[in-house]
Design an enzyme around this catalytic site. Structure first.
Site, mmCIF file in Angstrom:
data_model
loop_
_atom_site.group_PDB
_atom_site.id
_atom_site.type_symbol
_atom_site.label_atom_id
_atom_site.label_comp_id
_atom_site.label_asym_id
_atom_site.label_seq_id
_atom_site.Cartn_x
_atom_site.Cartn_y
_atom_site.Cartn_z
ATOM 1 N N HIS A 154 -4.244 -2.440 -2.820
ATOM 2 C CA HIS A 154 -3.835 -2.208 -3.961
ATOM 3 C C HIS A 154 -2.391 -3.258 -4.217
ATOM 4 O O HIS A 154 -2.120 -3.161 -2.905
ATOM 5 C CB HIS A 154 -2.867 -0.558 -4.096
ATOM 6 C CG HIS A 154 -2.876 -0.857 -4.980
ATOM 7 N ND1 HIS A 154 -2.831 -0.676 -6.453
ATOM 8 C CD2 HIS A 154 -1.269 -0.016 -5.385
ATOM 9 C CE1 HIS A 154 -2.141 -1.037 -7.991
ATOM 10 N NE2 HIS A 154 -1.245 -0.195 -7.240
ATOM 11 N N HIS A 225 -0.475 -1.341 -14.392
ATOM 12 C CA HIS A 225 0.036 -1.331 -13.160
ATOM 13 C C HIS A 225 -0.522 -2.341 -12.531
ATOM 14 O O HIS A 225 0.715 -2.826 -12.153
ATOM 15 C CB HIS A 225 -0.345 0.832 -12.756
ATOM 16 C CG HIS A 225 -0.141 0.282 -11.078
ATOM 17 N ND1 HIS A 225 -0.004 2.049 -11.513
ATOM 18 C CD2 HIS A 225 -0.044 0.211 -10.232
ATOM 19 C CE1 HIS A 225 0.743 1.930 -10.473
ATOM 20 N NE2 HIS A 225 0.458 0.629 -9.798
HETATM 21 P P1 13P Z 1 4.441 3.640 -2.465
HETATM 22 O O1 13P Z 1 5.185 2.879 -1.846
HETATM 23 O O2 13P Z 1 4.195 4.767 -2.227
HETATM 24 O O3 13P Z 1 2.747 2.794 -0.970
HETATM 25 O O4 13P Z 1 3.778 3.018 -4.031
HETATM 26 C C1 13P Z 1 3.219 1.831 -4.401
HETATM 27 C C2 13P Z 1 2.860 1.975 -5.458
HETATM 28 O O5 13P Z 1 1.612 0.633 -5.671
HETATM 29 C C3 13P Z 1 2.272 3.021 -6.532
HETATM 30 O O6 13P Z 1 1.461 2.505 -6.827
HETATM 31 ZN ZN ZN Z 2 0.776 0.457 -7.572
#
Ligand code: 13P
Ligand code: ZN
Length: 285
Positions: A154, A225
């Site tokens: 992600h 996002h």
């Molecule tokens: P984390 O730091 O918890 O991995 O979150 C980052 C993020 O991209 C949330 O969507």
């Molecule tokens: Zn994120």
């Protein structure tokens, strides 16, 4: 190849277990998240990556001792007993190469996925990414479709994200636009891109929604996002996101200009035949 360690980052108290930083999968993970940061996809703590590992890959580097047990907050019986190398919540990708044992963790899921046993890492008391539900549920779904799947990734690439503000979120329309932007897109992601509307991140709800979308495509856009990608290794998954992001970049360069030329469905059928891929059913006329 040597990984520079502990260069004035205030983390000198946490020494790594000798050996594990030389594991091929560890080196590949560190290189990949560093590259993601260098591409500008992972500002601050943005983004997270999980890599499914076989017990045989892990055994040489850890003795099996459980350092901590961390509740996951969801159940995922399909993944019981599975090992994952995963990025930590709140951790910066730019720091992973300097202090991997703080920014990464190696966990084994137990109790039907409700508990993660920490075997290495998260050495400052941290834990896995807040998007662990989306990662684990996506792994479970992708493995049903493709037993070779090992990675969920992600990140927040600027152009894909920008596109979600100005383009329809209809999955077929979004996919077709990306395919039209670079000739080889349809070859790299013939399954297209699925899209979720804005949903609160870090929740089981967005995890379940993402996993459902992963049944039919290896790319899932989170409107406003970022994006999720899944694949058989870190390189392939990185390349998948890289290709979609390049297409989105072209779109953002031309969307406000009069369109004089475009790729036709006939050309895409030629690509299908030549490269032996099948575009998502019903997406080409
Ligand atoms: P984390 O730091 O918890 O991995 O979150 C980052 C993020 O991209 C949330 O969507
Ligand atoms: Zn994120």
């Amino acid at each position: 190849f040597t990984i520079p360690l502990f260069t004035g980052n205030g983390c000198n108290d946490f020494l790594p277990i000798p050996g594990i930083l030389t594991a091929p999968w560890m080196v590949e993970m560190i290189r990949t998240v560093t590259n993601m940061y260098d591409h500008g996809w992972d500002e601050r703590n943005g983004g997270n990556v999980s890599l499914l590992l076989e017990e045989s890959q892990v055994n040489d580097y850890v003795d099996g001792a459980v350092l901590r047990e961390i509740p996951t907050g969801f159940s995922c019986p399909e993944l019981d007993g599975k090992y994952f190398l995963v990025t930590g919540t709140g951790k910066y990708f730019k720091n992973v190469q300097y202090a991997p044992e703080i920014n990464l963790g190696l966990v084994r899921l137990t109790d039907g996925g409700e508990t993660a046993q920490l075997l290495w890492g998260f050495a400052d008391g941290g834990k896995f990414t807040s998007e662990f539900p989306a990662h684990m549920m996506s792994h479970a779904e992708r493995l049903k479709v493709d037993p070779q799947n090992r990675v969920v990734m992600h990140c927040h690439p600027a152009n894909l994200l920008a596109m979600t503000y100005v383009h329809s979120l209809d999955e077929k329309a979004f996919t077709r636009t990306l395919w039209q932007m670079c000739t080889e897109c349809i070859v790299v992601f013939p399954d297209g891109v699925n899209v979720l509307p804005w949903i609160l991140c870090g929740t089981n709800e967005i995890g379940e929604a993402t996993a459902e979308k992963m049944r039919t495509a290896r790319l899932v856009v989170w409107a406003q996002h970022g994006i999720y990608g899944a694949g058989k290794d870190l390189d392939e998954t990185f390349g998948l996101i890289e290709t979609a992001e390049k297409a989105a970049e072209i779109y953002m360069k031309i969307a406000h200009l009069p369109l004089v030329n475009t790729s036709t469905d006939e050309q895409m059928h030629q690509l299908e035949a030549h490269f032996g891929v099948k575009a998502r059913e019903g997406y080409l006329s």
